[in-house]
Design an enzyme around this catalytic site. Structure first.
Site, PDB file in Angstrom:
ATOM      1  N   PHE A   1       5.390  56.470  69.908  1.00  0.00           N
ATOM      2  CA  PHE A   1       6.443  56.466  68.648  1.00  0.00           C
ATOM      3  C   PHE A   1       7.386  57.772  69.311  1.00  0.00           C
ATOM      4  O   PHE A   1       8.957  57.841  68.959  1.00  0.00           O
ATOM      5  CB  PHE A   1       6.388  56.964  67.558  1.00  0.00           C
ATOM      6  CG  PHE A   1       5.727  58.421  67.095  1.00  0.00           C
ATOM      7  CD1 PHE A   1       6.622  59.020  66.668  1.00  0.00           C
ATOM      8  CD2 PHE A   1       4.549  58.075  66.641  1.00  0.00           C
ATOM      9  CE1 PHE A   1       6.472  60.223  66.084  1.00  0.00           C
ATOM     10  CE2 PHE A   1       3.788  59.798  66.522  1.00  0.00           C
ATOM     11  CZ  PHE A   1       4.773  60.572  66.167  1.00  0.00           C
TER      12      PHE A   1
ATOM     13  N   LYS B   1       4.784  46.653  75.149  1.00  0.00           N
ATOM     14  CA  LYS B   1       4.436  46.683  73.618  1.00  0.00           C
ATOM     15  C   LYS B   1       4.559  48.366  72.518  1.00  0.00           C
ATOM     16  O   LYS B   1       4.380  49.586  72.792  1.00  0.00           O
ATOM     17  CB  LYS B   1       3.550  46.985  73.353  1.00  0.00           C
ATOM     18  CG  LYS B   1       2.987  45.911  71.918  1.00  0.00           C
ATOM     19  CD  LYS B   1       3.215  46.403  70.608  1.00  0.00           C
ATOM     20  CE  LYS B   1       2.379  47.777  70.067  1.00  0.00           C
ATOM     21  NZ  LYS B   1       2.875  48.724  69.291  1.00  0.00           N
TER      22      LYS B   1
ATOM     23  N   GLU C   1       5.683  50.091  67.203  1.00  0.00           N
ATOM     24  CA  GLU C   1       6.650  49.825  66.037  1.00  0.00           C
ATOM     25  C   GLU C   1       7.165  50.379  64.826  1.00  0.00           C
ATOM     26  O   GLU C   1       8.009  49.688  64.423  1.00  0.00           O
ATOM     27  CB  GLU C   1       5.205  48.945  64.701  1.00  0.00           C
ATOM     28  CG  GLU C   1       4.389  49.717  64.010  1.00  0.00           C
ATOM     29  CD  GLU C   1       3.414  50.012  65.024  1.00  0.00           C
ATOM     30  OE1 GLU C   1       3.077  50.049  66.297  1.00  0.00           O
ATOM     31  OE2 GLU C   1       2.237  50.635  64.348  1.00  0.00           O
TER      32      GLU C   1
ATOM     33  N   SER D   1      -2.674  58.243  71.472  1.00  0.00           N
ATOM     34  CA  SER D   1      -3.686  59.041  70.828  1.00  0.00           C
ATOM     35  C   SER D   1      -4.471  58.621  71.202  1.00  0.00           C
ATOM     36  O   SER D   1      -5.130  57.435  71.444  1.00  0.00           O
ATOM     37  CB  SER D   1      -4.009  58.595  69.112  1.00  0.00           C
ATOM     38  OG  SER D   1      -4.150  57.826  69.014  1.00  0.00           O
TER      39      SER D   1
ATOM     40  N   CYS E   1       2.731  65.570  72.846  1.00  0.00           N
ATOM     41  CA  CYS E   1       1.803  66.057  73.661  1.00  0.00           C
ATOM     42  C   CYS E   1       1.344  66.769  74.348  1.00  0.00           C
ATOM     43  O   CYS E   1       0.480  67.693  74.432  1.00  0.00           O
ATOM     44  CB  CYS E   1       1.461  64.466  74.587  1.00  0.00           C
ATOM     45  SG  CYS E   1       2.286  64.159  75.969  1.00  0.00           S
TER      46      CYS E   1
ATOM     47  N   GLU F   1      -5.599  67.599  67.015  1.00  0.00           N
ATOM     48  CA  GLU F   1      -4.533  67.605  66.593  1.00  0.00           C
ATOM     49  C   GLU F   1      -3.546  67.019  65.276  1.00  0.00           C
ATOM     50  O   GLU F   1      -4.332  66.545  65.013  1.00  0.00           O
ATOM     51  CB  GLU F   1      -4.034  66.518  68.200  1.00  0.00           C
ATOM     52  CG  GLU F   1      -2.623  66.500  68.205  1.00  0.00           C
ATOM     53  CD  GLU F   1      -2.225  64.688  69.429  1.00  0.00           C
ATOM     54  OE1 GLU F   1      -2.739  63.940  68.776  1.00  0.00           O
ATOM     55  OE2 GLU F   1      -1.568  64.862  70.325  1.00  0.00           O
TER      56      GLU F   1
HETATM   57  P1  NAD Z   1      -0.760  55.407  68.379  1.00  0.00           P
HETATM   58  O1  NAD Z   1      -2.163  55.722  69.115  1.00  0.00           O
HETATM   59  O2  NAD Z   1      -0.934  55.771  66.935  1.00  0.00           O
HETATM   60  O3  NAD Z   1       0.049  54.302  69.246  1.00  0.00           O
HETATM   61  C1  NAD Z   1       0.669  54.145  70.199  1.00  0.00           C
HETATM   62  C2  NAD Z   1       0.454  52.130  70.524  1.00  0.00           C
HETATM   63  O4  NAD Z   1      -0.689  51.975  70.128  1.00  0.00           O
HETATM   64  C3  NAD Z   1       1.967  51.882  69.594  1.00  0.00           C
HETATM   65  O5  NAD Z   1       2.108  50.731  70.582  1.00  0.00           O
HETATM   66  C4  NAD Z   1       1.019  51.727  67.796  1.00  0.00           C
HETATM   67  O6  NAD Z   1       1.383  50.523  67.614  1.00  0.00           O
HETATM   68  C5  NAD Z   1      -0.919  51.034  68.725  1.00  0.00           C
HETATM   69  N1  NAD Z   1      -1.733  51.642  67.432  1.00  0.00           N
HETATM   70  C6  NAD Z   1      -1.986  52.081  67.076  1.00  0.00           C
HETATM   71  N2  NAD Z   1      -3.288  52.156  66.335  1.00  0.00           N
HETATM   72  C7  NAD Z   1      -3.637  51.214  67.169  1.00  0.00           C
HETATM   73  C8  NAD Z   1      -5.094  50.128  67.265  1.00  0.00           C
HETATM   74  N3  NAD Z   1      -5.566  50.446  65.747  1.00  0.00           N
HETATM   75  N4  NAD Z   1      -5.597  49.134  67.894  1.00  0.00           N
HETATM   76  C9  NAD Z   1      -4.806  48.422  68.646  1.00  0.00           C
HETATM   77  N5  NAD Z   1      -3.384  49.418  68.990  1.00  0.00           N
HETATM   78  C10 NAD Z   1      -2.847  50.645  68.425  1.00  0.00           C
HETATM   79  O7  NAD Z   1       0.414  56.964  68.844  1.00  0.00           O
HETATM   80  P2  NAD Z   1       1.207  57.279  68.346  1.00  0.00           P
HETATM   81  O8  NAD Z   1       1.292  58.286  66.606  1.00  0.00           O
HETATM   82  O9  NAD Z   1       2.840  56.787  68.343  1.00  0.00           O
HETATM   83  O10 NAD Z   1       1.658  58.809  68.775  1.00  0.00           O
HETATM   84  C11 NAD Z   1       1.311  60.255  68.872  1.00  0.00           C
HETATM   85  C12 NAD Z   1      -0.132  59.884  70.158  1.00  0.00           C
HETATM   86  O11 NAD Z   1       0.567  59.452  71.244  1.00  0.00           O
HETATM   87  C13 NAD Z   1      -0.655  61.595  69.776  1.00  0.00           C
HETATM   88  O12 NAD Z   1      -1.678  61.878  69.803  1.00  0.00           O
HETATM   89  C14 NAD Z   1       0.076  62.232  71.260  1.00  0.00           C
HETATM   90  O13 NAD Z   1      -0.571  62.855  71.662  1.00  0.00           O
HETATM   91  C15 NAD Z   1       0.378  60.606  72.089  1.00  0.00           C
HETATM   92  N6  NAD Z   1       0.634  61.317  73.140  1.00  0.00           N
HETATM   93  C16 NAD Z   1      -0.115  61.478  74.746  1.00  0.00           C
HETATM   94  C17 NAD Z   1       1.417  61.529  75.396  1.00  0.00           C
HETATM   95  C18 NAD Z   1       0.432  61.649  76.376  1.00  0.00           C
HETATM   96  O14 NAD Z   1       1.134  61.622  77.741  1.00  0.00           O
HETATM   97  N7  NAD Z   1      -0.716  61.987  77.028  1.00  0.00           N
HETATM   98  C19 NAD Z   1       2.703  61.158  75.396  1.00  0.00           C
HETATM   99  C20 NAD Z   1       2.936  61.129  73.969  1.00  0.00           C
HETATM  100  C21 NAD Z   1       2.657  61.167  73.143  1.00  0.00           C
END
Ligand code: NAD
Length: 497
Positions: free
Chosen positions: A163, A187, A190, A240, A295, A388
């Site tokens: 997000f 994808k 959401e 994440s 991140c 985190e």
């Molecule tokens: P998230 O992992 O909750 O969601 C990421 C994606 O995975 C979304 O599209 C979501 O719909 C999907 N998703 C969520 N839960 C899922 C599940 N149980 N099974 C399958 N798909 C699922 O992450 P977020 O809250 O959207 O973003 C924040 C996180 O992203 C933080 O941990 C941040 O550090 C990380 N991030 C990392 C980088 C990097 O380059 N390493 C960059 C940006 C964000």
């Protein structure tokens, strides 16, 4: 096409059209007809609804990508790159509109939204450069025998994004993947699906053929269907660590190439000889940019020896920040609760709250807020010292020596970013050589390796090989073909004869 041209160039609440799936060049609802609300983080109100897709929708998007593949991969790279040149021009012309859109769906400040769009444009520029740098290699390996390597598209690709950077993170993937001749299913999160929706329209306007880029909105079910789909050859994920690990394991099981970037706990080491103004301003900017929802955000400051004068400056700067203008909103109420819990818990365990962002509000914007927060006297064992938090909380851990600081950084399972603040070149080098982190900085709070360099952490911050942006990204979305040829009979034979 959706008309996104809107007059709301302000933090006011703006209503949007619903966000559908983009399949084969058409906006399409999920087959089930299901949608979920997209909430504006500043106002906490529904700004639109987003399609909630299942495996059948993913299948349709993959089929559209598969159908578009033969013609797109047969298009010369120089022509494919022309689409990216036009995308760049359109994004530059609409910088203002794209930035406000990001602010509305994500809650970040307009300055930070603008920064995100500009970084996205930089990624597109990298894609534009590929015809000049991706020519492959060849060598006469024996008399009359030539070996050549070309970079071939892998086929149908997919990307799953978080997000916090709804426009930039898709652009970490699309320019290289599309320029390389692949077709794509994206994808979005959401929680922030509009940035990607706008990108789909811009790519179309720039001349990308229908079906080359497809978007499927949704959550877990859509992600699992993407992991399992046997047609998808390469899958990139950013989000994440928990989900990155799942996606890496599940996607790899079905034979895909997977690169999954995860979460982070970034440590900034501040030495007593650090330049006070630069250090205080940079550490604060790193912690509170995008309300700490990056991140690359500074999460722990390892204060070595007497750096009290720097901490006092940081406290002053953080206290003077105007919430809503200098720092944006938190993505949802659950995140506000989570962040607040970390602060409460640290305080209960003896940390001192030097700047307290709990319960912060912004007049006229009844959304999700936590102000800048500085915790002093945190230990690596406290949840605020090792997890985190993903919010505007900086935990200060006091140590006596640089080696102690490095040991704490090394012990944390994440390995995204680490930085050292000092005016001593030797100390900087000593720290950088010992950090367990993929992206390191010297007197830089957000050590993002800008294009043309690759982006990616180590350890629990990344699963899979290679990095996401720059030439590493191009490598990920391609596979090398090695061609060995002979067109004449060599006079003196070698073992290749
Ligand atoms: P998230 O992992 O909750 O969601 C990421 C994606 O995975 C979304 O599209 C979501 O719909 C999907 N998703 C969520 N839960 C899922 C599940 N149980 N099974 C399958 N798909 C699922 O992450 P977020 O809250 O959207 O973003 C924040 C996180 O992203 C933080 O941990 C941040 O550090 C990380 N991030 C990392 C980088 C990097 O380059 N390493 C960059 C940006 C964000």
């Amino acid at each position: 096409m959706t008309d996104f041209t809107f007059s709301a160039r302000s933090y006011d609440f703006t209503k949007y059209v619903d966000c559908l799936n983009w399949i084969g060049g058409e906006w399409t609802p999920a087959q089930s007809g299901e949608t979920i609300a997209v909430l504006n983080p500043r106002h906490g109100k529904e700004m639109g609804r987003v399609a909630w897709s299942d495996g059948a929708d993913v299948r349709r998007a993959v089929e559209a990508a598969k159908a578009a593949l033969p013609a797109w991969r047969a298009t010369p790279l120089k022509e494919r790159a022309q689409v990216l040149y036009r995308v760049k021009r359109i994004m530059e012309e609409r910088l203002d509109e794209l930035s406000w859109l990001l602010d509305h769906e994500n809650g970040k400040t307009i300055a930070q939204a603008r920064g995100e769009v500009l970084k996205g444009i930089e990624c597109v520029e990298y894609g534009c450069s590929l015809p000049n740098i991706a020519q492959g290699e060849q060598l006469d390996v024996s008399r009359g025998i030539n070996c050549a390597v070309t970079h071939e598209p892998v086929g149908v690709c997919a990307g799953i994004v978080p997000f916090n950077f709804p426009t930039m993170v898709p652009l970490w993937m699309l320019p290289q993947a599309l320029a390389a001749g692949n077709t794509f299913v994206l994808k979005p999160s959401e929680q922030t699906p509009y940035g990607a929706m706008r990108l789909a329209e811009i790519f179309k306007e720039a001349g990308l053929p229908d079906g080359v880029l497809n978007i499927v909105n949704g959550g877990k079910e859509a992600v699992e269907a993407l992991c399992d789909d046997p047609t998808i050859a390469a899958l990139a994920f950013v989000g994440s660590t928990k989900v990155a690990r799942l996606v890496y394991e599940r996607g790899s099981k079905s034979g895909k190439k997977v690169l999954a970037l995860g979460g982070a706990k970034n440590h900034l080491v501040v030495l007593p000889d650090a330049e006070p103004t630069l250090t205080s301003e940079t550490v604060v900017a790193s912690s509170y940019g995008c309300a700490g929802q990056r991140c690359m955000a500074a999460s722990v400051m390892l204060a070595v020896g007497d750096v009290q004068h720097i901490i006092e400056r940081m406290v002053r700067i953080a206290s003077e920040m105007k919430l809503g203008e200098d720092m944006g909103a938190i993505i949802n109420p659950q995140s506000v609760e989570r962040i607040t819990r970390y602060i409460d818990e640290a305080e209960k365990r003896g940390a001192k709250v030097l700047v307290d962002g709990r319960g912060a509000t912004v007049e006229g914007q009844p959304g999700n807020w936590v102000g800048p927060t500085i915790l002093d006297g945190v230990t690596p064992e406290m949840p605020a010292g090792c997890d985190e938090i993903f919010g505007p909380v900086l935990s200060i851990i006091r140590v006596d020596t640089l080696d102690e600081a490095i040991a704490i950084e090394n012990a944390n399972p994440y390995g995204n970013a680490a930085a050292v603040f000092t005016t001593n070149g030797g100390a900087a080098r000593y720290a950088i050589e010992r950090f367990e982190a993929g992206m390191c900085g010297v007197n830089i709070g957000v050590p993002v390796p800008r294009e043309p360099f690759g982006f990616g952490g180590w350890n629990d911050s990344k699963f899979g090989n290679g990095d996401m942006t720059g030439y590493d990204g191009f490598r990920f979305w391609t596979r090398p073909r090695k061609v060995t040829s002979r067109w004449e009979v060599a006079k003196d034979a070698t073992w290749m004869s």
